[in-house]
Design an enzyme around this catalytic site. Structure first.
Site, PDB file in Angstrom:
ATOM      1  N   GLU A 238       3.461  -6.130  13.037  1.00 51.97           N
ATOM      2  CA  GLU A 238       2.459  -6.247  14.103  1.00 51.97           C
ATOM      3  C   GLU A 238       1.912  -7.669  14.121  1.00 51.97           C
ATOM      4  O   GLU A 238       1.585  -8.206  15.164  1.00 51.97           O
ATOM      5  CB  GLU A 238       1.319  -5.245  13.863  1.00 51.97           C
TER       6      GLU A 238
ATOM      7  N   ARG B  14       0.819  -1.209   0.000  1.00 55.54           N
ATOM      8  CA  ARG B  14       0.000   0.000   0.000  1.00 55.54           C
ATOM      9  C   ARG B  14       0.851   1.256   0.000  1.00 55.54           C
ATOM     10  O   ARG B  14       0.407   2.324  -0.444  1.00 55.54           O
ATOM     11  CB  ARG B  14      -0.986  -0.030   1.173  1.00 55.54           C
TER      12      ARG B  14
END
Ligand code: AMP
Length: 182
Positions: A97, A60
């Protein structure tokens, strides 16, 4: 003014794993005015900084980094997952994460004369951005700043990047009124 961007960020719970609240920016991409505003917000603090290369992180980050590079009259450097870039690369390991991975950049994409702006959609734990910063520094280029559309402030990413970095995020969660460069 940022309200319309906040409205277009879609929270997707438990993606890609249980417990992760995914910040989906695809509704912003569907609206050319919102996309333009997002890019403007990303580049705004760095317009006068003589950026020569925007360093964008797969995937992205590419979507936001390419128009940011055009606006800044800078080149675009792709930082990708291992095995995706065709020519000689350097590599950095990092923690995500949700998991761990490595990133690569072409060895000839950046050099000592470059002033780099690192761009990605989300700053979470900072592992991805820290690995990207490592790749840029190993190339001899100077990191002018790191700019994100979204910062998840509770995850400590900004601290992980170190006190000497200029870190900008347009949208912050938990929300606060502004998030300018330090
Ligand atoms: P981190 O390395 O933990 O800072 O994670 C940042 C990278 O993972 C970025 O490239 C993001 O695209 C992606 N990412 C991490 N957490 C999220 C999230 N909650 N929503 C959307 N993307 C995320």
């Amino acid at each position: 003014m940022l309200e319309s961007l906040y409205r277009l960020v879609r929270d997707v719970p438990d993606f890609p794993k249980p417990g992760i609240q995914f910040k989906d920016i695809t509704p912003i991409l569907l609206d050319h005015r919102a996309l333009g505003q997002a890019v403007d917000e990303i580049v705004a603090p760095f317009r006068q900084d003589g950026i020569t290369k925007v360093v964008a992180v797969e995937a992205r980050g590419f979507v936001l980094g390419a128009p940011a590079a055009l606006v800044l009259n800078a080149g675009l450097v792709l930082v990708r997952k291992p095995g995706k870039l065709p020519a000689a690369t350097r590599r950095a390991e990092y923690q995500l994460e949700y998991g761990s991975d490595a990133l690569e950049v072409h060895v000839d994409a950046l050099g000592a004369g470059d002033r780099a702006l690192i761009v990605d959609d989300v700053l979470a734990t900072g592992g991805t951005a820290a690995a990207t910063a490592q790749l840029v520094e190993e190339s001899g280029a100077r990191i002018v700043g790191l700019s994100f559309l979204i910062e998840l402030t509770d995850l400590g990413g900004r601290a992980r990047l170190g006190p000497g970095r200029t870190v900008h995020a347009a949208l912050t969660y938990p929300r606060r009124l502004s998030c300018a460069r330090p």
